[in-house]
Design a protein around this motif. Structure first.
Motif, PDB file in Angstrom:
ATOM      1  N   PHE A 232       1.017  16.306  -3.517  1.00 50.49           N
ATOM      2  CA  PHE A 232      -0.197  17.097  -3.657  1.00 50.49           C
ATOM      3  C   PHE A 232      -0.447  18.031  -2.470  1.00 50.49           C
ATOM      4  O   PHE A 232      -1.432  18.768  -2.465  1.00 50.49           O
ATOM      5  CB  PHE A 232      -1.414  16.178  -3.818  1.00 50.49           C
ATOM      6  CG  PHE A 232      -1.327  15.284  -5.021  1.00 50.49           C
ATOM      7  CD1 PHE A 232      -1.177  15.817  -6.293  1.00 50.49           C
ATOM      8  CD2 PHE A 232      -1.381  13.914  -4.881  1.00 50.49           C
ATOM      9  CE1 PHE A 232      -1.085  14.996  -7.398  1.00 50.49           C
ATOM     10  CE2 PHE A 232      -1.303  13.075  -5.985  1.00 50.49           C
ATOM     11  CZ  PHE A 232      -1.151  13.628  -7.254  1.00 50.49           C
ATOM     12  N   LYS A 233       0.421  17.997  -1.468  1.00 51.53           N
ATOM     13  CA  LYS A 233       0.227  18.859  -0.310  1.00 51.53           C
ATOM     14  C   LYS A 233       0.527  20.307  -0.669  1.00 51.53           C
ATOM     15  O   LYS A 233       1.483  20.601  -1.385  1.00 51.53           O
ATOM     16  CB  LYS A 233       1.116  18.402   0.847  1.00 51.53           C
ATOM     17  CG  LYS A 233       0.652  17.092   1.488  1.00 51.53           C
ATOM     18  CD  LYS A 233       1.533  16.715   2.658  1.00 51.53           C
ATOM     19  CE  LYS A 233       1.043  15.416   3.306  1.00 51.53           C
ATOM     20  NZ  LYS A 233       1.894  15.003   4.438  1.00 51.53           N
ATOM     21  N   ALA A 292      -7.270   9.196 -13.674  1.00 52.95           N
ATOM     22  CA  ALA A 292      -6.887   9.586 -12.313  1.00 52.95           C
ATOM     23  C   ALA A 292      -6.086   8.495 -11.617  1.00 52.95           C
ATOM     24  O   ALA A 292      -5.128   8.783 -10.880  1.00 52.95           O
ATOM     25  CB  ALA A 292      -8.130   9.926 -11.501  1.00 52.95           C
ATOM     26  N   TYR A 293      -6.447   7.238 -11.849  1.00 45.95           N
ATOM     27  CA  TYR A 293      -5.680   6.142 -11.264  1.00 45.95           C
ATOM     28  C   TYR A 293      -4.268   6.105 -11.834  1.00 45.95           C
ATOM     29  O   TYR A 293      -3.277   6.025 -11.111  1.00 45.95           O
ATOM     30  CB  TYR A 293      -6.372   4.803 -11.536  1.00 45.95           C
ATOM     31  CG  TYR A 293      -7.613   4.535 -10.718  1.00 45.95           C
ATOM     32  CD1 TYR A 293      -7.719   4.974  -9.408  1.00 45.95           C
ATOM     33  CD2 TYR A 293      -8.675   3.806 -11.257  1.00 45.95           C
ATOM     34  CE1 TYR A 293      -8.851   4.702  -8.649  1.00 45.95           C
ATOM     35  CE2 TYR A 293      -9.812   3.532 -10.509  1.00 45.95           C
ATOM     36  CZ  TYR A 293      -9.893   3.984  -9.210  1.00 45.95           C
ATOM     37  OH  TYR A 293     -11.018   3.710  -8.471  1.00 45.95           O
ATOM     38  N   LYS A 294      -4.192   6.144 -13.147  1.00 46.80           N
ATOM     39  CA  LYS A 294      -2.896   6.025 -13.823  1.00 46.80           C
ATOM     40  C   LYS A 294      -1.959   7.161 -13.444  1.00 46.80           C
ATOM     41  O   LYS A 294      -0.738   6.971 -13.324  1.00 46.80           O
ATOM     42  CB  LYS A 294      -3.104   5.994 -15.336  1.00 46.80           C
ATOM     43  CG  LYS A 294      -1.846   5.688 -16.126  1.00 46.80           C
ATOM     44  CD  LYS A 294      -2.151   5.546 -17.608  1.00 46.80           C
ATOM     45  CE  LYS A 294      -0.892   5.202 -18.409  1.00 46.80           C
ATOM     46  NZ  LYS A 294      -1.194   5.058 -19.857  1.00 46.80           N
ATOM     47  N   ALA A 295      -2.523   8.352 -13.250  1.00 46.78           N
ATOM     48  CA  ALA A 295      -1.700   9.514 -12.897  1.00 46.78           C
ATOM     49  C   ALA A 295      -1.362   9.564 -11.406  1.00 46.78           C
ATOM     50  O   ALA A 295      -0.620  10.451 -10.972  1.00 46.78           O
ATOM     51  CB  ALA A 295      -2.423  10.797 -13.304  1.00 46.78           C
ATOM     52  N   GLY A 296      -1.894   8.649 -10.631  1.00 50.17           N
ATOM     53  CA  GLY A 296      -1.596   8.619  -9.209  1.00 50.17           C
ATOM     54  C   GLY A 296      -2.327   9.648  -8.381  1.00 50.17           C
ATOM     55  O   GLY A 296      -1.927   9.941  -7.243  1.00 50.17           O
ATOM     56  N   LEU A 297      -3.421  10.203  -8.912  1.00 51.51           N
ATOM     57  CA  LEU A 297      -4.157  11.218  -8.177  1.00 51.51           C
ATOM     58  C   LEU A 297      -4.991  10.620  -7.050  1.00 51.51           C
ATOM     59  O   LEU A 297      -5.277  11.280  -6.047  1.00 51.51           O
ATOM     60  CB  LEU A 297      -5.089  11.989  -9.118  1.00 51.51           C
ATOM     61  CG  LEU A 297      -4.443  12.644 -10.353  1.00 51.51           C
ATOM     62  CD1 LEU A 297      -5.466  13.486 -11.094  1.00 51.51           C
ATOM     63  CD2 LEU A 297      -3.238  13.483  -9.971  1.00 51.51           C
TER      64      LEU A 297
END
Length: 439
Positions: A232-233, A292-297
């Motif tokens: 995400f950087k 959001a948790y499942k997608a690793g965000l």
């Protein structure tokens, strides 16, 4: 950040600043600094947000006005988190020789990723390639609001910014405008510029008919001081679920992890509802529901260790305002043209409006304040109204609803697909044209 003790003498203008000698007037006009300050007109500025700080800086560097900047809060402590898309604002700061104010704070955004919880399709947009070769190359990124605001404030000479000054009354005389504060003190100047945000106290006193409009969305905002995962950087990732979008990006220096969830909410929430929604338990439920948790965000650990959790509703000012001024009082920034955040242009437009007003005051003199206010409105109202309407339209496309039909879903898919299919240079030219500096 404490007030009334902040600021330092200005560093010499950057190399970019010297390229704009019409602004700095580094030759003969620079000698006007020796003019007796008591003979200069005084500009009162309400609100030490991005707009108010920028205006104070631009006017101070001109050297033709005394500036007094008043902030309602007891110190400079921004409530919200991040800005992005400050391209035109950074160009204005460069023109004023203030490159050093923003350059160390920028976290470049190079890519945008679009995903959906119900589809394997992913779209990627190369922002770096799109902006390459445009006037905004190297100027599209994300700032932490607090860091940017602090840097602007520290560039002001001491004594200009005064905190703990809540305006309770505005009175206009034949030659001056007089403001009174809740602490019993007062101030007088030639004009008053209200840059005190979308909930402007001055606007409520002088322009009671101008009111913000609820945009129909609620947001959950998380900031964690640790950087996000490497994936995400220097990128913004948008995840669409059945009734929300979740945006994740890195902002500031050093990089912070920012997570924003936006959902439709037809009914305007109460203050109590917003306070309850800011609890970690509510964030946990929202992250579970939107994937959001499942997608690793984001992780539950980051939620529990978050630096800041905010729950708020989105508002904007109605586009197409016929005026932003009345007598010796003028609105600026979000007080005049607040927008929703779907194209990240609120602070960008505020700085440009401040630059425009400062330029006109310097060129024409404060005695022509009425004409200056009218011209500033004629220059800045069209682009800011366009931002407000465009952001509202994109919010309608980007934020899903459980009740939406197939046509709306197809329109969103088509919009994202075009970002992926058409060359980045095509979109870069369109973005540069849409976001060109109009000051």
């Amino acid at each position: 950040v404490a007030c009334s003790k902040r600021g330092s003498n200005f560093a010499r203008p950057s190399l970019l600043g010297f390229l704009y000698q019409d602004w700095m007037e580094c030759s003969a006009d620079s000698q006007t600094a020796a003019v007796d300050e008591t003979s200069r007109p005084t500009v009162l500025v309400a609100g030490a947000g991005i707009a108010g700080l920028s205006l104070a800086l631009f006017l101070e560097r001109r050297g033709t006005c005394n500036v007094r900047l008043f902030e309602r809060s007891p110190d400079l402590s921004p409530a919200l988190g991040a800005h992005y898309g400050l391209n035109g604002a950074l160009e204005c700061l460069d023109r004023a020789g203030l490159h050093h104010v923003w350059a160390p704070l920028l976290n470049n955004l190079e890519h945008m990723h679009f995903r959906s919880t119900g589809s394997p399709l992913k779209f990627k947009f190369n922002l770096h390639k799109a902006m390459d070769g445009t006037e905004f190359e190297g100027k599209f990124g994300a700032f932490m609001r607090g860091e940017f605001q602090t840097s602007l404030a520290e560039a002001l000479p001491p004594g200009i910014l005064e905190c703990g000054k809540e305006i309770v009354d505005v009175q206009e005389g034949a030659h001056k405008v007089h403001i009174s504060f809740a602490d019993g003190s007062s101030a007088e100047g030639d004009i008053l510029v209200a840059a005190d945000g979308i909930n402007s106290l001055v606007r409520g006193l002088v322009f009671p008919e101008m009111r913000k409009v609820y945009a129909g969305y609620k947001c959950w905002y998380l900031i964690h001081n640790d950087p996000p995962p490497d994936v995400f950087k220097n990128a913004m990732t948008e995840l669409r679920s059945k009734d929300a979008i979740t945006m994740v990006f890195s902002a500031g220096r050093p990089s912070k992890h920012v997570v924003l969830v936006v959902k439709r909410a037809p009914e305007e929430p109460t203050r109590e509802e917003l306070e309850l929604g800011a609890l970690p338990e509510q964030f946990n439920q929202i992250y579970t529901e939107c994937g959001a948790y499942k997608a690793g965000l984001v992780t539950e650990e980051k939620l529990q260790a978050a630096t800041r959790l905010l729950h708020f509703a989105l508002y904007n000012m109605p586009p197409g305002a016929t005026t932003w001024s009345r007598g010796r009082v003028c609105l600026l920034g979000d007080a005049a043209h607040a927008t929703t955040p779907f194209i990240g242009q609120g602070a960008n437009q505020a700085v440009q409006s401040a630059f425009c007003l400062a330029r006109l005051l310097h060129e024409r003199g404060i005695d022509d304040y009425h004409g200056i206010f009218e011209e500033a409105h004629s220059i800045r109202e069209p682009p800011t109204s366009n931002v407000i309407t465009t952001s509202a339209a994109l919010g309608g496309i980007r934020v899903p609803s459980v009740e939406e039909g197939c046509l709306h879903g197809f329109r969103r898919f088509f919009s994202y697909a075009m970002l992926h299919v058409l060359p980045a240079k095509f979109w870069g030219r369109r973005l540069a044209k849409a976001m060109q500096v109009r000051v």
